[in-house]
Design a protein around this motif. Structure first.
Motif, mmCIF file in Angstrom:
data_model
loop_
_atom_site.group_PDB
_atom_site.id
_atom_site.type_symbol
_atom_site.label_atom_id
_atom_site.label_comp_id
_atom_site.label_asym_id
_atom_site.label_seq_id
_atom_site.Cartn_x
_atom_site.Cartn_y
_atom_site.Cartn_z
ATOM 1 N N ALA A 6 0.836 -1.198 0.000
ATOM 2 C CA ALA A 6 0.000 0.000 0.000
ATOM 3 C C ALA A 6 0.874 1.252 0.000
ATOM 4 N N ARG A 7 1.985 1.215 0.714
ATOM 5 C CA ARG A 7 2.901 2.356 0.770
ATOM 6 C C ARG A 7 3.436 2.670 -0.634
ATOM 7 N N GLU A 8 3.831 1.633 -1.370
ATOM 8 C CA GLU A 8 4.353 1.832 -2.726
ATOM 9 C C GLU A 8 3.265 2.321 -3.679
ATOM 10 N N ILE A 9 2.041 1.846 -3.494
ATOM 11 C CA ILE A 9 0.924 2.300 -4.329
ATOM 12 C C ILE A 9 0.666 3.785 -4.104
ATOM 13 N N VAL A 10 0.746 4.222 -2.846
ATOM 14 C CA VAL A 10 0.571 5.641 -2.532
ATOM 15 C C VAL A 10 1.693 6.460 -3.164
#
Length: 174
Positions: A6-10
């Motif tokens: 999720a961090r990388e998607i953000v």
């Protein structure tokens, strides 16, 4: 290939907004919407726009380190890899290129951006100096790559020179 966190998607959403619309379009709400996460989900990973920038700069550094390491053993050799990756359209979709492009959109907004970009450039200059005996020639190759990269990022034609890398290297004595 594992699914991005999720961090990388953000961070990907932040990069997309910077590249497509510029820094003036970055809001936490816009990044959350682009990433398809709640604002709370975004804030869990990045508590502020400042934290997003820090995450981006960390990504630029990590990906640049990895790209330089790959160049050391690239089948075409580090000099040809450096120059060809500075001009080809294929590099436009590389995560390292996209992260750098997003960071470049932030130049002037924070001194750390210029510092990270300079440090990444130094990685490449050091690699070139390891593989080119003459320091001036190494500096010229680095400057050529920088110029080609700048042209490519502005959408200018670089295919002519890219198609003549053998001749460029021959004229440089490489």
């Amino acid at each position: 290939m594992p699914r991005p966190s999720a961090r990388e998607i953000v961070l990907d959403a932040y990069v997309d907004i910077l590249i497509e619309h510029g820094p003036g379009s970055v809001t936490l709400d816009a990044v959350a919407a682009k990433a398809k996460v709640s604002k709370g989900g975004l804030l869990y990973h990045f508590g502020s726009k400042e934290a997003l920038l820090e995450g981006l700069l960390d990504r630029v550094w990590r990906l640049s380190l990895a790209d330089v390491e790959y160049a050391r053993t690239a089948p075409e050799g580090p000099i040809r890899y450096y120059l060809s990756s500075s001009v080809t359209d294929a590099s436009m979709d590389k995560p390292a290129h996209r992260a750098s492009m997003a960071a470049l959109r932030q130049v002037g907004s924070d001194d750390r951006v210029v510092e990270v970009i300079r440090d990444c450039s130094q990685l490449w200059r050091d690699l070139l100096a390891e593989h080119i005996a003459d320091p001036l020639t190494a500096e010229m190759v680095g400057t050529l790559g920088d110029g080609l990269y700048l042209r490519a990022t502005m959408g200018e034609e670089t295919a002519t020179l890219a198609g003549q890398l053998d001749e460029v290297l021959r004229r440089l004595g490489l």
